[in-house]
Design an enzyme around this catalytic site. Structure first.
Site, PDB file in Angstrom:
ATOM      1  N   LYS A 176      41.565  27.641  41.840  1.00 22.69           N
ATOM      2  CA  LYS A 176      41.369  29.012  42.586  1.00 22.69           C
ATOM      3  C   LYS A 176      39.942  29.439  42.174  1.00 22.69           C
ATOM      4  O   LYS A 176      39.253  29.740  43.438  1.00 22.69           O
ATOM      5  CB  LYS A 176      42.265  30.136  41.963  1.00 22.69           C
ATOM      6  CG  LYS A 176      41.950  31.632  42.499  1.00 22.69           C
ATOM      7  CD  LYS A 176      41.843  31.433  44.201  1.00 22.69           C
ATOM      8  CE  LYS A 176      41.604  32.900  44.686  1.00 22.69           C
ATOM      9  NZ  LYS A 176      41.651  32.897  46.227  1.00 22.69           N
ATOM     10  N   LYS A 245      33.365  37.885  40.303  1.00 24.70           N
ATOM     11  CA  LYS A 245      34.264  37.278  39.196  1.00 24.70           C
ATOM     12  C   LYS A 245      34.674  35.921  39.431  1.00 24.70           C
ATOM     13  O   LYS A 245      34.485  35.105  38.618  1.00 24.70           O
ATOM     14  CB  LYS A 245      35.432  38.272  38.986  1.00 24.70           C
ATOM     15  CG  LYS A 245      36.335  37.800  38.110  1.00 24.70           C
ATOM     16  CD  LYS A 245      37.833  38.272  38.240  1.00 24.70           C
ATOM     17  CE  LYS A 245      38.156  37.873  39.786  1.00 24.70           C
ATOM     18  NZ  LYS A 245      39.664  38.037  40.024  1.00 24.70           N
TER      19      LYS A 245
HETATM   20  P1  NAD Z   1      42.886  45.740  43.774  1.00 33.59           P
HETATM   21  O1  NAD Z   1      42.168  46.144  42.847  1.00 33.59           O
HETATM   22  O2  NAD Z   1      43.202  46.228  44.985  1.00 33.59           O
HETATM   23  O3  NAD Z   1      44.473  45.849  43.036  1.00 33.59           O
HETATM   24  C1  NAD Z   1      44.837  45.854  41.711  1.00 33.59           C
HETATM   25  C2  NAD Z   1      45.675  46.744  41.163  1.00 33.59           C
HETATM   26  O4  NAD Z   1      45.905  46.712  39.812  1.00 33.59           O
HETATM   27  C3  NAD Z   1      45.416  48.177  41.497  1.00 33.59           C
HETATM   28  O5  NAD Z   1      46.561  48.802  42.253  1.00 33.59           O
HETATM   29  C4  NAD Z   1      45.500  48.646  40.175  1.00 33.59           C
HETATM   30  O6  NAD Z   1      45.806  50.119  40.138  1.00 33.59           O
HETATM   31  C5  NAD Z   1      46.097  47.957  39.388  1.00 33.59           C
HETATM   32  N1  NAD Z   1      45.774  48.185  37.794  1.00 33.59           N
HETATM   33  C6  NAD Z   1      44.670  47.814  37.362  1.00 33.59           C
HETATM   34  N2  NAD Z   1      44.912  47.760  35.982  1.00 33.59           N
HETATM   35  C7  NAD Z   1      46.291  48.025  35.846  1.00 33.59           C
HETATM   36  C8  NAD Z   1      46.972  47.935  34.656  1.00 33.59           C
HETATM   37  N3  NAD Z   1      46.391  47.917  33.412  1.00 33.59           N
HETATM   38  N4  NAD Z   1      48.437  47.849  34.743  1.00 33.59           N
HETATM   39  C9  NAD Z   1      48.831  48.250  35.821  1.00 33.59           C
HETATM   40  N5  NAD Z   1      48.229  48.012  37.019  1.00 33.59           N
HETATM   41  C10 NAD Z   1      46.762  48.081  36.898  1.00 33.59           C
HETATM   42  O7  NAD Z   1      43.057  44.137  43.720  1.00 33.59           O
HETATM   43  P2  NAD Z   1      43.537  42.781  44.799  1.00 33.59           P
HETATM   44  O8  NAD Z   1      42.563  42.694  45.965  1.00 33.59           O
HETATM   45  O9  NAD Z   1      44.894  43.076  45.041  1.00 33.59           O
HETATM   46  O10 NAD Z   1      43.372  41.523  43.960  1.00 33.59           O
HETATM   47  C11 NAD Z   1      44.216  41.179  42.848  1.00 33.59           C
HETATM   48  C12 NAD Z   1      44.119  39.837  42.325  1.00 33.59           C
HETATM   49  O11 NAD Z   1      44.304  39.001  43.343  1.00 33.59           O
HETATM   50  C13 NAD Z   1      42.441  39.739  41.936  1.00 33.59           C
HETATM   51  O12 NAD Z   1      42.599  38.683  40.653  1.00 33.59           O
HETATM   52  C14 NAD Z   1      41.772  39.146  43.058  1.00 33.59           C
HETATM   53  O13 NAD Z   1      40.765  38.333  42.621  1.00 33.59           O
HETATM   54  C15 NAD Z   1      42.899  38.392  43.641  1.00 33.59           C
HETATM   55  N6  NAD Z   1      42.744  38.239  44.972  1.00 33.59           N
HETATM   56  C16 NAD Z   1      42.480  39.041  46.134  1.00 33.59           C
HETATM   57  C17 NAD Z   1      42.361  38.689  47.305  1.00 33.59           C
HETATM   58  C18 NAD Z   1      42.086  39.723  48.308  1.00 33.59           C
HETATM   59  O14 NAD Z   1      41.804  39.270  49.516  1.00 33.59           O
HETATM   60  N7  NAD Z   1      42.018  40.987  47.937  1.00 33.59           N
HETATM   61  C19 NAD Z   1      42.851  37.310  47.764  1.00 33.59           C
HETATM   62  C20 NAD Z   1      43.022  36.598  46.925  1.00 33.59           C
HETATM   63  C21 NAD Z   1      43.156  36.805  45.474  1.00 33.59           C
END
Ligand code: NAD
Length: 296
Positions: A176, A245
Site C-alpha cells: 500500500k 504519510k
Molecule cells: P479520516 O481521518 O477521515 O478518519 C479517521 C477516523 O478515525 C475519524 O473518524 C477519527 O475520529 C477516528 N479516530 C481517530 N483516532 C481514533 C481513536 N484513537 N479511536 C477511535 N477512533 C479514532 O481518515 P480516512 O480518510 O477514513 O482514512 C483512514 C485510513 O485509510 C488512513 O490510514 C488512510 O491513509 C487510509 N485510506 C484513505 C483513503 C481515502 O481516500 N480517504 C483511501 C485509502 C486509504
C-alpha cells in the site's frame, strides 16, 4: 463467517465500508467522535451497537481498524500500562484486521504482540478512495497467515471487489505504501503538466478530455480531476496529510531497499513542501491548487 464484528474508525472511509458488512452480523462500532458513530449506526439495519469503551469488544470475534496511522493504531491496539489496548481485551482466538494505511514494520511488531495474547492479525489496507468504499469496489491487499486470510476473506469481499493475499505480516502495508508513493508521484506529474498546459493557453477541460483518453491518463485523471480539481471543489475526501504519510512509508521502503529512486526522491520532496504549505485539514486535491497558485 464470524458473526460479531467490531469496526473502529468511522471517518471518510470507515463510515462507508462499515455499511457493507452483512446485516446478519452483530456490528459493534467505535469512533472518538461518538455522535458520528451513533449517526452511522442509525443508518445500518440489523444488530448494531455503539461502544463507548474498548471493553465492549470482548465479545467480538473480528475487529476491523480504519484509523489514520500506525501511531493511532498502536494506541488503540496496544494501549498503555494504565489502560491496556484492544489486544488485551479481545478473547483469545479472535482476529484483528488493520485496514488503515499503516507502517509495515510497526504492523509486524503489532502482529507479534497480538500473537502473545492469542490474537491473530492481518494488515489489509485498501485502495480506491471514498468512491470505492461507497461502492464496495476497493482493492484490498492482505498480509498475514493464509488461514487467517481465508477466515477474513468473506468479510473483506463485502467491502472490496479484489482481495489479494500479498505475503506475510506487513506485506499488505508495504504494498500500500509503495502504491501510494507511485500514485502521489503520478499526481504531482499530472499537476505540473496541467499547470504548464494552462500557461500555454490550453483549456483544462479540453486537456482533461484528451489526456484521460490517452496514454497520460490514470486514476488521477479518471477520478480525482473530474471530481475535485476541474470543478475546483477541492474535496476528494483523502487528506493531503494522509497521502504525505503514505509517501513517507513508501520512501522508507525504497531507501531501505537501496533502490535507484531519483524521481521518487524528488516527488517525496515536493510532497514535503506541499505538506508545509497546505492547511492542516487540506484535501489531496489541494496539491493541484497549490501548483496552480504558483502560476503567474
Ligand atoms: P479520516 O481521518 O477521515 O478518519 C479517521 C477516523 O478515525 C475519524 O473518524 C477519527 O475520529 C477516528 N479516530 C481517530 N483516532 C481514533 C481513536 N484513537 N479511536 C477511535 N477512533 C479514532 O481518515 P480516512 O480518510 O477514513 O482514512 C483512514 C485510513 O485509510 C488512513 O490510514 C488512510 O491513509 C487510509 N485510506 C484513505 C483513503 C481515502 O481516500 N480517504 C483511501 C485509502 C486509504
Amino acid at each position: 463467517m464470524d458473526k460479531v464484528v467490531g469496526f473502529i474508525g468511522l471517518g471518510a472511509m470507515g463510515s462507508k465500508m462499515v455499511a457493507h458488512l452483512p446485516a446478519d452480523t452483530h456490528r459493534i462500532l467505535f469512533d472518538l467522535d461518538t455522535e458520528r458513530a451513533q449517526a452511522i449506526a442509525k443508518g445500518l439495519s440489523g444488530a448494531v451497537s455503539v461502544a463507548t469503551t474498548l471493553d465492549e469488544f470482548a465479545k467480538a470475534q473480528v475487529v476491523i481498524l480504519m484509523l489514520p496511522d500506525s501511531a493511532v493504531v498502536d494506541a488503540v491496539a496496544l494501549g498503555q500500562a494504565a489502560s491496556p489496548g484492544l489486544i488485551h481485551r479481545l478473547a483469545p482466538g479472535s482476529l484483528l484486521i488493520d485496514m488503515s494505511s499503516s507502517d509495515p514494520m510497526r504492523s509486524q511488531a503489532l502482529a507479534a504482540r497480538a500473537a502473545e495474547c492469542g490474537i491473530a492479525f492481518l494488515d489489509a489496507p485498501v485502495s480506491g478512495g471514498t468512491v470505492g468504499a461507497e461502492k464496495a469496489t476497493l482493492a484490498i491487499m492482505v498480509g498475514g497467515e493464509a488461514p487467517d486470510v481465508e477466515r477474513a476473506r468473506g468479510l473483506l469481499r463485502c467491502m472490496g471487489s479484489q482481495v489479494t493475499h500479498v505475503g506475510g505480516h506487513g506485506a499488505g502495508h508495504a504494498l500500500k505504501g509503495l502504491n501510494n508513493l507511485l500514485a502521489a508521484t503520478i499526481f504531482a506529474a499530472t499537476s505540473e503538466v496541467f499547470a504548464a498546459g494552462e500557461r500555454f493557453g490550453l483549456d483544462p477541460a479540453v486537456m482533461h478530455q484528451v489526456i484521460n483518453a490517452s496514454s497520460g491518463g490514470s486514476f488521477v485523471t479518471n477520478t480525482i480531476w473530474p471530481r475535485s480539481v476541474l470543478p475546483k471543489t477541492w474535496n476528494f475526501g483523502f487528506a493531503l496529510g494522509l497521502m504525505h504519510k503514505d509517501v513517507g512509508i513508501g520512501m522508507s521502503l525504497v531507501r531501505a531497499a537501496g533502490a535507484e529512486a531519483r524521481l521518487l526522491e524528488e516527488s517525496a520532496a515536493l510532497w514535503d513542501e506541499a505538506k508545509k504549505q497546505a492547511a492542516s485539514n487540506a484535501d489531496l486535491s489541494d496539491y493541484a491548487r497549490l501548483m496552480m497558485s504558483k502560476m503567474p
